[in-house]
Design a protein around this motif. Structure first.
Motif: not given
Lengths: 83, 162
Positions: A29-42
């Motif tokens: 998250y500190e590296a720039g991942m947004t909560s929305h991007a984390s859904v895509n990662v999942m």
């Protein structure tokens, strides 16, 4: 496994830094991942490893680092392969 | 003190008192912003799987009733922001709450409110904030939402989904 995770983070994590130089315990998250991007990662992890994250694992902490993701995948793949 | 100054002072005092009453009930506030282009990308990559994991059938039905894909993505982006803002307001981002248990419901007059179910409902009560107020907006590529968690007030109740 960590290389596959890093490739998924590169493709879907929207990171502001080069994921190849990020430590396993580096904060995504500190590296720039947004909560929305984390859904895509999942979703990408589910497709790659043929698993499904249960609701109880939809936590910020599960996706906060390469190491945390690897631990979650280990738990899920172990359950999938259990008799 | 002239009459005008007196009235101004009285109005200011009344406003401060009203704000004070309001703020006493406020537990916390959550804010989130989403880049609508990310929503478009997610739909392109993951399609139905993305929609069904994040949004409720009612939210999907409303968003997909839009006349064009951009409007659909803006509606979904605002709803994603509302879900994240709710988690932030409840300090529940690490509680294992499905985004589908936080639903943005449109009233007949076009205004919106939140309906919580399951773990999200429990988290709101555990946080001492069984009522949530929501506002959403979008402009260009950005969609945003603010959620205020507070003690019960009229017209901003949340319901447990049956």
């Amino acid at each position: 496994m960590n290389d596959q995770i890093r490739q998924i983070l590169k493709d879907h994590g929207r990171l502001a830094v080069d994921v190849t130089v990020l430590a396993d315990d580096g904060d995504l998250y500190e590296a720039g991942m947004t909560s929305h991007a984390s859904v895509n990662v999942m979703l990408a992890l589910e497709g790659t490893f043929d698993i499904e994250f249960p609701d109880r694992m939809l936590r910020r902490g599960v996706f906060e680092s390469v190491a945390a993701i690897a631990a979650a995948l280990a738990e899920l793949t172990q359950k999938e392969s259990a008799p | 003190m002239g009459q005008h100054a007196h009235n101004t002072h009285a109005n200011a005092t009344g406003t401060v008192a009203a704000l004070d009453r309001l703020m006493r009930g406020v537990v916390s506030v959550g804010l989130d912003v989403v880049d609508v282009r990310d929503v478009e990308t997610s739909i392109a990559h993951f399609g139905e799987r993305y929609l069904s994991r994040v949004f409720t059938p009612s939210e999907i039905a409303y968003a997909t009733s839009a006349s064009n894909p951009s409007t659909m993505a803006r509606r979904l982006g605002a709803r994603f922001a509302a879900k994240e803002a709710t988690l932030k307001a409840l300090c529940a981002s690490d509680c294992g709450i499905s985004p589908r248990s936080i639903e943005v419901v449109r009233r007949n007059d076009g205004s919106t409110e939140l309906t919580l179910s399951g773990p999200a409902f429990a988290a709101a009560h555990a946080a001492g904030a069984p009522s949530l107020a929501l506002t959403m907006t979008h402009e260009g590529y950005l969609a945003a939402a603010v959620v205020i968690a507070h003690t019960p007030m009229r017209r901003s109740r949340i319901w447990r989904k049956q």
